[in-house]
Design an enzyme around this catalytic site. Structure first.
Site, mmCIF file in Angstrom:
data_model
loop_
_atom_site.group_PDB
_atom_site.id
_atom_site.type_symbol
_atom_site.label_atom_id
_atom_site.label_comp_id
_atom_site.label_asym_id
_atom_site.label_seq_id
_atom_site.Cartn_x
_atom_site.Cartn_y
_atom_site.Cartn_z
ATOM 1 N N CYS A 1 2.669 -0.878 -8.891
ATOM 2 C CA CYS A 1 3.846 -0.463 -8.122
ATOM 3 C C CYS A 1 5.079 -0.368 -9.001
ATOM 4 O O CYS A 1 6.060 0.255 -8.626
ATOM 5 C CB CYS A 1 4.072 -1.423 -6.971
ATOM 6 S SG CYS A 1 3.776 -3.113 -7.436
ATOM 7 N N GLU B 1 6.302 8.995 -5.038
ATOM 8 C CA GLU B 1 5.388 8.315 -5.957
ATOM 9 C C GLU B 1 4.099 9.121 -6.127
ATOM 10 O O GLU B 1 3.491 9.537 -5.144
ATOM 11 C CB GLU B 1 5.054 6.928 -5.376
ATOM 12 C CG GLU B 1 4.061 6.132 -6.188
ATOM 13 C CD GLU B 1 3.657 4.837 -5.479
ATOM 14 O OE1 GLU B 1 3.943 3.767 -6.018
ATOM 15 O OE2 GLU B 1 3.046 4.896 -4.386
ATOM 16 N N GLU C 1 5.535 -3.449 1.143
ATOM 17 C CA GLU C 1 5.867 -2.964 -0.196
ATOM 18 C C GLU C 1 5.110 -1.660 -0.347
ATOM 19 O O GLU C 1 3.884 -1.642 -0.279
ATOM 20 C CB GLU C 1 5.415 -3.993 -1.233
ATOM 21 C CG GLU C 1 5.979 -3.700 -2.596
ATOM 22 C CD GLU C 1 5.001 -4.032 -3.680
ATOM 23 O OE1 GLU C 1 4.487 -5.142 -3.733
ATOM 24 O OE2 GLU C 1 4.730 -3.112 -4.471
ATOM 25 N N GLY D 1 0.826 -1.207 0.000
ATOM 26 C CA GLY D 1 0.000 0.000 0.000
ATOM 27 C C GLY D 1 0.853 1.246 0.000
ATOM 28 O O GLY D 1 1.925 1.285 -0.617
ATOM 29 N N SER D 2 0.384 2.256 0.727
ATOM 30 C CA SER D 2 1.054 3.561 0.710
ATOM 31 C C SER D 2 2.300 3.559 1.600
ATOM 32 O O SER D 2 2.433 2.739 2.516
ATOM 33 C CB SER D 2 0.094 4.637 1.210
ATOM 34 O OG SER D 2 -0.214 4.395 2.568
ATOM 35 N N ARG D 3 3.173 4.517 1.351
ATOM 36 C CA ARG D 3 4.352 4.643 2.210
ATOM 37 C C ARG D 3 3.925 5.030 3.628
ATOM 38 O O ARG D 3 4.471 4.532 4.607
ATOM 39 C CB ARG D 3 5.323 5.684 1.664
ATOM 40 C CG ARG D 3 6.662 5.558 2.373
ATOM 41 C CD ARG D 3 7.629 6.681 2.148
ATOM 42 N NE ARG D 3 7.949 6.967 0.780
ATOM 43 C CZ ARG D 3 8.946 7.784 0.427
ATOM 44 N NH1 ARG D 3 9.710 8.329 1.344
ATOM 45 N NH2 ARG D 3 9.176 8.062 -0.829
ATOM 46 N N GLY E 1 1.114 4.261 5.195
ATOM 47 C CA GLY E 1 0.548 3.096 5.878
ATOM 48 C C GLY E 1 1.634 2.100 6.263
ATOM 49 O O GLY E 1 1.673 1.606 7.392
ATOM 50 N N GLY E 2 2.522 1.797 5.319
ATOM 51 C CA GLY E 2 3.592 0.834 5.590
ATOM 52 C C GLY E 2 4.519 1.327 6.690
ATOM 53 O O GLY E 2 4.914 0.584 7.582
HETATM 54 P P1 NAP Z 1 -3.134 2.516 2.197
HETATM 55 O O1 NAP Z 1 -3.783 3.774 2.603
HETATM 56 O O2 NAP Z 1 -1.714 2.335 2.584
HETATM 57 O O3 NAP Z 1 -4.010 1.329 2.788
HETATM 58 C C1 NAP Z 1 -3.672 -0.048 2.625
HETATM 59 C C2 NAP Z 1 -4.194 -0.820 3.823
HETATM 60 O O4 NAP Z 1 -3.429 -0.436 4.965
HETATM 61 C C3 NAP Z 1 -5.648 -0.511 4.158
HETATM 62 O O5 NAP Z 1 -6.234 -1.667 4.697
HETATM 63 C C4 NAP Z 1 -5.536 0.555 5.200
HETATM 64 O O6 NAP Z 1 -6.640 0.587 6.095
HETATM 65 C C5 NAP Z 1 -4.291 0.110 5.945
HETATM 66 N N1 NAP Z 1 -3.629 1.238 6.586
HETATM 67 C C6 NAP Z 1 -3.398 2.461 6.075
HETATM 68 N N2 NAP Z 1 -2.775 3.225 6.988
HETATM 69 C C7 NAP Z 1 -2.624 2.470 8.085
HETATM 70 C C8 NAP Z 1 -2.066 2.697 9.367
HETATM 71 N N3 NAP Z 1 -1.559 3.875 9.704
HETATM 72 N N4 NAP Z 1 -2.084 1.691 10.253
HETATM 73 C C9 NAP Z 1 -2.619 0.493 9.940
HETATM 74 N N5 NAP Z 1 -3.174 0.231 8.743
HETATM 75 C C10 NAP Z 1 -3.175 1.205 7.826
HETATM 76 O O7 NAP Z 1 -3.212 2.305 0.646
HETATM 77 P P2 NAP Z 1 -4.452 2.323 -0.336
HETATM 78 O O8 NAP Z 1 -5.721 2.579 0.388
HETATM 79 O O9 NAP Z 1 -4.365 1.077 -1.061
HETATM 80 O O10 NAP Z 1 -4.121 3.493 -1.331
HETATM 81 C C11 NAP Z 1 -3.751 4.785 -0.917
HETATM 82 C C12 NAP Z 1 -2.445 5.206 -1.563
HETATM 83 O O11 NAP Z 1 -1.462 4.205 -1.378
HETATM 84 C C13 NAP Z 1 -2.484 5.361 -3.078
HETATM 85 O O12 NAP Z 1 -2.958 6.586 -3.473
HETATM 86 C C14 NAP Z 1 -1.044 5.157 -3.431
HETATM 87 O O13 NAP Z 1 -0.342 6.356 -3.266
HETATM 88 C C15 NAP Z 1 -0.545 4.170 -2.454
HETATM 89 N N6 NAP Z 1 -0.458 2.797 -2.989
HETATM 90 C C16 NAP Z 1 0.723 2.386 -3.494
HETATM 91 C C17 NAP Z 1 0.842 1.102 -3.994
HETATM 92 C C18 NAP Z 1 2.129 0.596 -4.566
HETATM 93 O O14 NAP Z 1 2.152 -0.538 -4.986
HETATM 94 N N7 NAP Z 1 3.173 1.361 -4.596
HETATM 95 C C19 NAP Z 1 -0.228 0.228 -3.973
HETATM 96 C C20 NAP Z 1 -1.433 0.671 -3.450
HETATM 97 C C21 NAP Z 1 -1.520 1.963 -2.947
HETATM 98 P P3 NAP Z 1 -7.786 1.717 6.095
HETATM 99 O O15 NAP Z 1 -7.571 2.610 4.945
HETATM 100 O O16 NAP Z 1 -9.038 0.917 6.023
HETATM 101 O O17 NAP Z 1 -7.665 2.407 7.412
#
Ligand code: NAP
Length: 529
Positions: free
Chosen positions: A303, A394, A266, A242-244, A246-247
């Site tokens: 990604c 990104e 990732e 997911g996002s940087r 979140g990770g």
């Molecule tokens: P995300 O916001 O990172 O969320 C992915 C998962 O992680 C969701 O289940 C989310 O839960 C959880 N999460 C997010 N923040 C967290 C935290 N602080 N603690 C615990 N869990 C957390 O990613 P996304 O919703 O897929 O997309 C948002 C952005 O991520 C995109 O705009 C893009 O910039 C980036 N992204 C990058 C890639 C890549 O491969 N490089 C792939 C996907 C997304 P909740 O949202 O339900 O709270």
């Protein structure tokens, strides 16, 4: 289509949670889908972890053949449920049917790859150093080591891979293959797809006679339920895509636990593409067509999307960028996965356009429908790029940034300044490859996969693929999240000293009953000792 309850799977039981409630949204129409999904309660999480703990020694004791049977069982069920999965996923993600079909095929392929790996058994890295009681000055003990499962793993589903990196995707498959129970955090954007898939995994757990704690799946907010999961003392590792932000949040949570655990996240990658003069001169139009297609494939939501294009300024490269801009302007807009991801794209473009030294080269046209992303190409100078670290962030979507270098020395400085990425690509003639070994060395230092005269999108799932790279593309750049090597993330080495043969795992016994390849006193062999 089977009916959805919107509840978490806690082993073989379903949660009885009353909320909070979330609904999925069809991003193509911006309309809510009818099912309510209920956030897992703290009691659900506690029960899922307690079941996972109870399942841990049972899974650790499974043979490779038993694990393979279980993984094949999931694959067979996914194959049979493909129409239901595709129907729900297209509504929840806006992804076309063909993409969903293809991704399901990849998911099944991954499960079978891991099944074959563990059935063969060699992956376990068995090593034997036999005792030498007569060694001077000290006797040598008998040492035998192999990889063992890490324990319960929390897997966070990816928004952009509703199958291949979600409930039964690569993280889950590799954790099961390693012998670990899995608790999945469903992604709020495709909870219905997750529920169908979760039911298939639970069926496979039952059919294989495995303990119910082998698998649970929690609905709700990752920031709430997922954080609690990552903090739970039973959890021994995390897989995330997911996002940087979140990770990184999960890495920090894991590091702050009384017992820190590894997080395999990732996160974000800009996948630079370096174009050398000879390649542009000899096949510039072909490269421009391939690059534009790679940048805009899947609305740029991969990604491995190439977000940086680095070249030296010449008459030929200026013509190349003009051509690339025309292709971006003509490329179709596309529906993004969620309204949030679309908004992040729009915001990201606005921020980038406002950076000093950045200019717009080309932008596609928009029909004004909801959540559509228009392909966008920016350009900047090498000096501005090196001075502004934000230009390496990104922008998730069909956007790329051309970095103009005035000479080869400036190009080297740009490449030296690059942050970690999953991939790095170079287009060059054979002669240029011969005279630019330093460039390949630079790219190898910042990426997990170096591509020559190709494009980085389209990740092959295999034994040799590396889908990883230095931070921030991965939290731990020594690993891969795709391919059979992903299994090693969910293992740890154990050494058995002076064990009687009958008390050893089968993999380490003298007779080598499994016939696996082992390193015996420094020599690789497959026989008995
Ligand atoms: P995300 O916001 O990172 O969320 C992915 C998962 O992680 C969701 O289940 C989310 O839960 C959880 N999460 C997010 N923040 C967290 C935290 N602080 N603690 C615990 N869990 C957390 O990613 P996304 O919703 O897929 O997309 C948002 C952005 O991520 C995109 O705009 C893009 O910039 C980036 N992204 C990058 C890639 C890549 O491969 N490089 C792939 C996907 C997304 P909740 O949202 O339900 O709270």
């Amino acid at each position: 289509m089977q009916s959805l309850s919107g509840q978490s799977f806690i082993g073989f039981a379903r949660s009885q949670s009353a909320g909070p409630v979330q609904r999925c949204v069809n991003p193509a129409t911006a309309t809510e889908l009818p099912t309510d999904f209920f956030q897992a309660t703290p009691a659900d999480l506690e029960q899922a972890c307690s079941l996972a703990l109870a399942a841990t020694p049972v899974l650790a004791g499974l043979s490779g053949g038993q694990k393979a049977e279980f993984l094949h069982g999931i694959a067979i069920r996914i194959e049979a449920a493909t129409p239901d999965l595709v129907s729900r996923a297209t509504q929840e993600t806006g992804l076309p049917e063909a993409r969903c079909q293809g991704e399901i095929g990849r998911t099944i392929g991954q499960l079978r790859l891991f099944a074959d790996l563990v059935a063969a058994g060699d992956w376990i890295d068995a090593r034997i150093e036999t005792a030498d009681p007569d060694r001077k000055p000290l006797p040598k003990p008998d040492h035998r080591s192999m990889l063992r499962p890490l324990g319960p793993i929390a897997v966070f589903c990816a928004s952009n891979f509703p199958f291949a990196y979600s409930v039964a995707g690569g993280d889950t498959a590799s954790a099961f293959a390693a012998g670990c129970p899995v608790i999945v955090m469903a992604h709020h954007a495709h909870s219905g797809t997750a529920e169908i898939m979760g039911g298939l995994v639970v069926d496979a757990v039952r059919a294989s006679g495995l303990p119910e704690g082998t698998f649970s799946m929690l609905m709700g907010s990752g920031r709430v339920v997922g954080q609690q999961l990552a903090k739970h003392p039973v959890i021994r590792g995390v897989g995330f895509t997911g996002s940087r932000a979140g990770g990184r949040a999960l890495m920090d949570t894991a590091a702050a636990r009384p017992v820190p655990i590894p997080v395999y996240a990732e996160m974000s990658s800009v996948n630079p593409v370096v174009l050398l003069d000879g390649a542009i001169a000899s096949r510039g139009d072909t490269i421009a067509a391939g690059l534009a297609a790679s940048c805009t494939l899947g609305v740029g939501q991969f990604c491995t999307q190439p977000g940086l294009i680095i070249l030296e300024r010449t008459a030929a490269s200026e013509a190349f960028v003009t051509k690339l801009g025309q292709l971006f302007a003509a490329a179709a807009e596309g529906t993004m996965l969620t309204a949030g991801i679309h908004q992040a794209y729009v915001d990201g473009l606005a921020v980038r356009a406002a950076r000093a030294g950045v200019s717009l080269v080309a932008r596609g046209t928009s029909g004004g429908q909801p959540n559509r992303a228009t392909p966008t190409l920016f350009a900047t100078s090498a000096k501005a790029f090196i001075a502004d670290g934000s230009l390496q962030e990104e922008i998730f979507g069909p956007c790329s940034l051309v970095v103009w270098c005035e000479n080869a020395a400036e190009r080297r400085q740009v490449v030296a300044a690059l942050h970690g990425s999953l991939t790095a690509t170079v287009h060059a003639t054979d002669a240029e490859l011969g005279t630019n070994a330093d460039l390949i060395g630079q790219l190898e230092a910042m990426a997990g996969r170096v591509v020559v005269n190709g494009f980085p999108t389209g990740v092959e799932v295999s034994h040799a693929i590396v889908h990883g790279g230095p931070y921030p593309s991965l939290s731990d750049g020594r690993t891969t999240s795709v391919g059979s090597n992903a299994i090693y993330r969910f293992t740890r080495l154990v050494c058995y000293q002076n064990f009687p043969d009958a008390a050893l795992p089968a993999e380490l016994r003298a007779a080598n009953p499994l016939g696996i390849s082992r390193l015996v006193n420094g020599v690789r062999q497959s026989g008995s000792i």
